[in-house]
Design an enzyme around this catalytic site. Structure first.
Site, short mmCIF file in Angstrom:
data_model
loop_
_atom_site.label_atom_id
_atom_site.label_comp_id
_atom_site.label_asym_id
_atom_site.label_seq_id
_atom_site.Cartn_x
_atom_site.Cartn_y
_atom_site.Cartn_z
N ASP A 86 51.69 80.66 72.86
CA ASP A 86 50.87 79.87 73.85
C ASP A 86 51.81 78.65 73.91
O ASP A 86 52.31 78.04 72.87
CB ASP A 86 49.53 79.23 73.23
CG ASP A 86 48.32 80.31 73.16
OD1 ASP A 86 48.85 81.54 73.59
OD2 ASP A 86 47.35 79.91 72.94
N HIS A 142 54.23 85.82 68.50
CA HIS A 142 54.15 87.41 68.69
C HIS A 142 55.21 87.90 69.16
O HIS A 142 55.98 87.51 69.87
CB HIS A 142 52.67 87.53 69.37
CG HIS A 142 51.35 86.80 68.81
ND1 HIS A 142 50.41 87.83 68.15
CD2 HIS A 142 51.17 85.63 68.58
CE1 HIS A 142 49.48 87.22 67.63
NE2 HIS A 142 49.81 85.73 68.16
N SER A 226 57.45 73.18 68.55
CA SER A 226 58.71 73.69 68.58
C SER A 226 59.01 74.43 69.74
O SER A 226 58.39 74.42 70.87
CB SER A 226 58.90 74.61 67.21
OG SER A 226 60.15 74.72 66.87
#
Length: 265
Positions: A86, A142, A226
């Site tokens: 996300d 992911h 990050s």
């Protein structure tokens, strides 16, 4: 005011003392007392969280939270390249024949980013994607693709800002910061997932250690904001032509098409 205070957690000068103090506080039970206000300040969606808010015992636990099963559906098309996080799709583009690219007026070479001239040459003429995560985002990472893990390695020691100002005025933070690289074989071509550490908190935790990785599978998480950089060998993927930067993306959302070996026959 509270949001400014929380932002300061990740924008202090990047020295070991600040980093240690920040990590100590955010992982302590004392930090649980600000979980609710942090959630409100960054408008976190509590309905998506794996557990009720009161069950997170520290700010670190809240920040590295998992989501309820099914909250992030993964595009099932075997040819779909999906977002690994996300975040904000900040920059996309081609890698030139010197395996380099330009962001915010700064030139980045893959030799410096990957720590290897041999590896950098594999991506000449390929494609790069940069995704930025702010403190408001879900911070699990992911896999954007299925394949065989070829190698994993760490580079860098310190981390500097990777926000808008950091990218513009910093000393090439995307290739200098503490980072972890996972290189994957996909249809006999290479791709790399470069996870870049945030200012002060060099925390990139791996949760996947197998030789094979499946699209959508969790592979790790960040502590605080990050950046993730995806690198693709020439001919491996084609990005969605409708993508515009900046754009909000979520885990599992299709961002491009993976070309198989059959496509080249």
């Amino acid at each position: 005011m509270k949001k400014q205070l929380y932002r300061a957690f990740v924008e202090l000068s990047g020295n070991r003392v600040n980093s240690h103090l920040l990590r100590t506080f955010t992982t302590s039970r004392l930090s649980k007392g600000i979980n609710r206000s942090f959630t409100k300040a960054y408008n976190l969606n509590t309905e998506e969280m794996e557990k009720p808010l009161h069950e997170y015992k520290s700010l670190h636990e809240l920040f590295t939270r998992r989501l309820k099963e099914g909250t992030r559906p993964i595009d099932a098309d075997e040819h779909a390249l999906v977002s690994p996080v996300d975040g904000v799709l900040a920059h996309v583009g081609p890698l030139n024949e010197q395996s380099a690219f330009r962001v915010k007026g700064q030139d980045y070479t893959l030799e410096e980013m990957l720590g290897s001239q041999v590896k950098s040459q594999m991506y000449c003429g390929g494609t790069f994607v940069i995704l930025y995560l702010s403190p408001s985002h879900y911070h699990r990472i992911h896999s954007p693709i299925s394949g065989r893990v070829l190698e994993r390695w760490y580079l860098g020691k310190k981390s500097y800002p990777v926000n808008e100002q950091g990218l513009k005025y910093g000393k090439r933070p995307l290739s200098k910061n503490y980072r972890h690289i996972t290189e994957i074989d996909v249809n006999k071509k290479h791709m790399a997932i470069v996870k870049v550490g945030a200012l002060n908190v060099n925390s990139i935790e791996l949760t996947h250690h197998d030789e094979e990785v499946t699209k959508g599978a969790e592979i790790g998480y960040f502590t605080f904001g990050s950046t993730v950089i995806l690198l693709f060998e020439k001919g491996l993927v084609e990005l969605d032509p409708h993508l515009q930067c900046p754009a909000d993306v979520k885990v599992g959302m299709r961002i491009g098409t993976i070309h198989t070996s059959k496509d080249e026959e």
